[in-house]
Design an enzyme around this catalytic site. Structure first.
Site, PDB file in Angstrom:
ATOM      1  N   CYS B 239      -6.942  -1.711   9.471  1.00 28.55           N
ATOM      2  CA  CYS B 239      -7.247  -2.794  10.417  1.00 28.55           C
ATOM      3  C   CYS B 239      -6.872  -2.302  11.809  1.00 28.55           C
ATOM      4  O   CYS B 239      -7.436  -1.329  12.290  1.00 28.55           O
ATOM      5  CB  CYS B 239      -6.533  -4.082  10.040  1.00 28.55           C
ATOM      6  N   ARG B 244      -3.115  -6.553   8.527  1.00 26.73           N
ATOM      7  CA  ARG B 244      -4.184  -7.242   7.815  1.00 26.73           C
ATOM      8  C   ARG B 244      -4.658  -6.415   6.618  1.00 26.73           C
ATOM      9  O   ARG B 244      -4.993  -6.947   5.566  1.00 26.73           O
ATOM     10  CB  ARG B 244      -5.362  -7.518   8.773  1.00 26.73           C
TER      11      ARG B 244
END
Lengths: 138, 285
Positions: B239, B244
């Protein structure tokens, strides 16, 4: 201010932000951001007619408790202050103002609003220089 | 939750409510917003902060073995403790913390499905009382950066291979190169926009439902399998800074049982700033 008092101070400003919302008329609208944790603060700055003192400053933003509370606290601190005072404000002073023990792991969140205000003042001065040059050459 | 490949790593809020006083369980809150814990947390829960606790304070890396042992010992976590993470933002930081714990091979680390938001939405008790636990003598092996963690040069080789998958879990705007951060987030931190060549775009949040709990196994298999991210492949997820993608790593590894998944924590803040690294950019604005 002990740790709990500092937290309550921040939460009060986070939940009841002062000087929140856009400003009209405004001299400078300055967006600022902290990519580390996604905080956004936009500073709206109005300077007095003499060009040397903050007349009013407001903010809008989204993000963590510290970044938004710090923006609210800052707007109260600088209302009516000379621009030179903001120049002299140190990021460490801001961290102390917020409660170092609480915010010391998020210094960028704590100082985002101050950094954005400093940038707004720089832009205000640059705009004024350009306007003065345009006026003198007209 | 029994449908998942490793259902033992996911607990629901009811399970947590029933284990608040279980001495073998330590509930750990990990948030992006550092003041949420102070505003109220699950009774008995401790806080582990991704900035102050899990990162090295100088080098861009995770804490070393000695500090990991000190951290867990101070938090009253033993080698056999069941650690249950929960947090804000759909458990982003909870899965991130769990991933770091797995770098050190902690045996029993779990996620509370739905995170902090679901606990609050269901009206469970919250407290501001910070608990104290007797310190332990936690012993960890050296950090294993080879199994679930990917580095830049490994990714550079990865994208030349067949039979592999690379998942970009950022927003579509970040993937296309229109933005260098999430929508509504500041446009800072990287010099170039776009994505790593060969990466498919599967935003991380597509793995969760509106109540912050994970989607069903069938839905997740369709989501990832439909983009060619299948269990037979060597998978790398990335990410912006690896938080994430730790969420996607958790989904692929534990909920779907993929045997080989790594999180490239350098992610776009490293790749998008790297000199000479290849980038694909579809946005032409």
């Amino acid at each position: 201010m002990d740790r709990q008092e500092a937290i309550e101070f921040l939460l009060d400003h986070y939940q009841n932000p002062r000087n929140h919302g856009p400003l009209d008329p405004v001299d400078v609208t300055m967006p600022g951001g902290n990519p580390g944790c996604g905080d956004i603060v936009t500073i709206y700055l109005k300077v007095n007619d003499a060009g040397d003192q903050i007349e009013h400053v407001t903010f809008e933003g989204t993000g963590c408790t510290i970044s938004q509370a710090a923006a609210s606290i800052l707007t109260e601190m600088v209302e009516g202050q000379p621009l030179a005072t903001i120049d002299d404000m140190d990021f460490n002073d801001m961290i102390d103002q917020l409660g170092r023990e609480v915010v010391n792991t998020r210094p960028r969140c704590a100082t985002l609003a101050l950094g954005t205000l400093k940038a707004a003042i720089t832009q205000y001065r640059n705009n004024k220089i350009r306007a003065d040059l345009d006026a003198s050459s007209a | 939750m029994a449908e998942y490949a490793h259902p033992e790593v996911l607990v629901d809020t009811t399970w947590v409510a029933e284990h608040l006083n279980d001495p073998n369980v330590r509930i750990v809150e990990s948030n992006e917003d550092i003041l949420l814990y102070d505003q109220g947390h699950i009774p008995g829960a401790i806080k582990i902060d991704w900035v102050a606790d899990l990162n090295d304070q100088v080098v861009r890396d995770y804490l070393d073995r000695e500090h990991f042992e000190q951290l867990l010992s101070a938090k009253g976590i033993g080698n056999d403790t069941t650690v249950v993470f929960y947090g804000d933002k759909n458990n982003w930081w909870a899965t991130y913390a769990l991933w770091v714990f797995k770098l050190y091979g902690h045996k029993d680390a779990r996620i509370m499905n739905g995170g902090r938001a679901k606990w609050i939405a269901e009206g469970h008790d919250m407290t501001k009382e910070v608990p104290s636990y007797a310190p332990t003598n936690y012993k960890a092996p050296e950090r294993d950066d080879s199994t679930i963690r990917a580095f830049r040069d490994q990714v550079r080789e990865h994208i030349k291979k067949s039979g592999v998958a690379l998942v970009d879990v950022r927003s579509p705007q970040e993937y296309s190169g229109e933005r260098t951060h999430m929508p509504e987030y500041p446009q800072e931190g990287t010099l170039r926009g776009g994505h790593i060549p060969t990466a498919v775009s599967i935003p991380w949040a597509q793995a969760v439902k509106e109540d912050s709990t994970f989607k069903s196994r069938a839905d997740l298999e369709a989501l990832y399998g439909g983009k060619g991210v299948t269990p037979d492949k060597d998978v790398v997820a990335y990410c912006r800074i690896g938080e994430r993608s730790s969420h996607t790593w958790f989904v692929l590894t534990y909920l779907l049982g993929y045997p080989q998944v790594r999180n490239y924590d350098g992610s776009w803040t490293e790749w998008g700033n790297g000199v000479g690294l290849p980038i694909e950019k579809s946005y032409q604005g």
